[in-house]
Design an enzyme around this catalytic site. Sequence first.
Site, PDB file in Angstrom:
ATOM      1  CE  LYS A  78      -6.525  -1.715  10.161  1.00  0.00           C
ATOM      2  NZ  LYS A  78      -5.744  -1.671   8.907  1.00  0.00           N
ATOM      3  CB  SER A 159      -3.058   1.215   9.534  1.00  0.00           C
ATOM      4  OG  SER A 159      -3.733   0.290   8.696  1.00  0.00           O
ATOM      5  CB  SER A 183      -2.074  -1.284   6.540  1.00  0.00           C
ATOM      6  OG  SER A 183      -1.786   0.089   6.594  1.00  0.00           O
TER       7      SER A 183
END
EC number: 6.3.5.7
Lengths: 493, 488
Positions: A78, A159, A183
């Site tokens: 990420k 997210s 998330s």
Amino acid sequence: MTELTNLKVAEIRDGHRAGDFSAVEVAEAFSANVAAAKALNAFIVETPEHALAAAKAADADRAAGTLKPLSGVPIGMKDLFCTDGVQTTAASHMLEGFVPRYESTVSAKLWDAGCGMLGKLNLDQFAMGSSNETSYFGNVISPWKRKDGGNAALAPGGSSGGSSSAIAARLCPAATGTDTGGSIRQPAAFTGISGIKPTYGRCSRWGIVAFASSLDQAGPMARDVKDCAIMLETMAGFDPKDATSLNMAVPNWEAALSSDLKGKKVGIPKEYRLEGIDLDIDAMWDVGIAMLKDAGAEVVEISLPHTKYALPAYYIIAPAEASSNLARYDGVRYGLRDLPDGAGLQDMYAATRADGFGPEVKRRIMIGTYVLSAGFYDAYYTQAQKVRTLIARDFEAAFGACDVILTPTAPSAAFGLGEKMADPLAMYLNDVFAVPASLAGLPAMSVPAALNREGLPLGLQIIGKAFDEQGVLNAGLAIEERAGFTARAEKWW
Amino acid sequence: MTTTTRFKGATGEWEVVIGLEVHAQISTNAKLFSGAATAFGAEPNTQVSLVDAAMPGMLPVPNRECIRQAVRTGMAIEAQINKYSRFDRKNYFYADLPQGYQISQLYHPIVGEGRLEISPDEKDPSDTKIIGIERIHVEQDAGKLMHDQHPTMSYVDLNRSGVALMEIVSKPDMSSPEEAGAYLRKLRSILRYVGSCDGNMEEGSMRADVNVSVRKPGEPLGTRTETKNVNSVRFVMVAITSEAFRQIELIESGGKVVQETRLFDPATNRTRTMRSKEDAHDYRYFPDPDLLPLELDDAFLAECRDSLPELPDAKRARYLAAGISAYNADVLTAEVESALWFDTLLETGAKPAAAANWVSSELFGALNRLGKSFEDCPVTPAQAGELLGLVADGTISGTIAKAVFEKMLESGDAAGVIVERDGLKQTSDTGAIEAEIAKILTANADKVEQYKGGKEALFGFFVGQTMKAMQGKANPQVVNELLKKALG
């Protein structure tokens, strides 16, 4: 080669160890998938060279008999984790082109364990969002489509939407995520994969671009529970560079995995039965309850009375911390600097931050600044902290009567891109089931349980006691074995 | 009793009420939340870690030594030590503040209420006053802007960014510039004894924010102003006087004091407005979520307490009890270096009162003359002890001791060696002394007459002449006795 990209983390690790294939083959296969999946926009930066170098090292280590725990496993990172020498943006214009000269603790642990990096995964800007639509680098698209004959592009959740989309599309077998208020769990649920947010403090936050420090927690996302256990074992561990890091040994979660829940009690919180909720969600929840009973668990109703205050409290605490955490992006030392002609310091701040932050980030900075302001602090921040304490007590009391708690992960399946962007409150509601565990710092995971009537994945959430990731993983495994979730998105990209 | 200084205004007398917030840099090798070094005067931006520069994803980790020094300082001012304290963020934007917030302690400081005893009148050390201390909290320093490096831009030096400070907040208990000066000197002395701050005001290790208000005697407190970052004791005293008169003149001419932040300009000895309350920042304080609350255990507190040295007040009391004059006790205890040097001297067996006299006159004089301090003192306490021992046992006279000390400073030789080599031993040989006395009385028959006629002050003249003739080596007591006999 396509078979290789169907392999999971454990299969790659074990197959490589057994000599079934080389790590280079695996890295090249996944890198090819990544390169061919631009339509998903899951990656901000692709790093096939990084994955290849790690793969070569893994093959050499195998020849030398010095294999590491995750030798030969390529993963996605990420783009909230700072990676030495590789652009780290938090999906923002503010940090576009920012190349750290340091490596986050969690990513360093993965590289040390033999993993290679396929690339930096797209996300909601500064991890703020539930649909991946706030990324400066364009929204990620879910590989899933509704079975309604339409062709609507769906949100991969957020997210960690780059992570979820990439795993669901077989661009990587596993990826890192971060979870502040859902998330990891919500995007996992939206894309039919697994993801676990460990107890707050299990994974070091050092080197992860901060959103809300008291809530941010890294965790793995993968295709099944075992892979999550394997990844988390590598990612977790005490870090003296993070003052909130847990100084506890990391258990051997993989080895202790067991779907036998005899003697365990599963709590079903009545407050999570929301009126007007998607019938498919309620039905899936009931199926999940049945599965855990089947695994030997006793099911008990519990009460988490302050649940309805969790979301409002979260949307005070997280923005408050964010408004302060993001003050460092001021154009002075790194990242974007907008210096209009004749500008003074204040002008530079204003121009840089106006240009560098997207609308959702600005909204949260404004909310956070407001709730911390003199005259409002007690009414908002102090109250929210009290609510947070009450929610943690709710869980403590509930865990007197049960070992794990089962809930839906999200109140709906994946929605279409653009469907909720005009209404931030509707968007925030996505996290209604995820946020309480975040506020209480408890381990929680999402596992895929079923497809809804539209053919989209739905996830079940298991919340555990602090430090009891094992209990969460075991309950997740029990559902996984019974759900037999093998559905995957049909390739269209 | 210390009396309140009254300021004379056009409408009568005014009292001034003073509180000080002292920022003291904690003496540690590393910053409060990062491992970066803290040496003064290093090249710009050479003592900056990723944390100090607030790079993305960087986290603060408290430096245990900074916490320890703050606790020890609190103990030295007899303050309540808070076993639970917490760090808060003070949010504001400035180019020298990389995080966009300063980590400080607003809500739960590490040290609570304490006290400091001061003696504002240097001539009368017994005239003391207790000044209350509200709290001590620990916080980060900011970096520094340099405006003279480029025609249109300012440069930022982050060497100080993240350096640990103690903010020591007094109660508004001071009522004259002299009391404020005495408070600062005493506080500085204690910090240096404890070793928690080097007290170097020139290098900015210690600076004060000065809160001043005025009122007519008996009236409630007036509106205060805060004058920021005053960096010497003298400037603090001048700033108070100047600010008090400014406020008095303002009120007497019908104006109102505005609560505001001011700056002191040493060139004009005046304060001027920095920002008014309306422009004051809203700092949006909230608990720093990167840091857990600090919880101090009993073992840690015990270690802090056990490691405290004897403090100036206790030392002064011990010196007084040993027969040292109040003046000497004050002089010796004012600075930790002289006190430690003197204590080592006492350990050699030197007689306290005589040793104190010698140090405060001979040694201080010599150090002044040579431009040296106790840290690079040219004689060791052991060497001085030997010299004082030679005086005490009558081997040399006090006068000869001065000469011997000069030779010690020049040659570095031991006192005993010098006395032996130069034949400076005191003599009690009555025959030799009597012979010299006879010569002197004969040569000064007129003065002998005057003495016998009642001018007894001339006795000293005869003593001096005798000592001179004996080259200072005669035992003064023997000289006295023999002279008295000879003069009948």
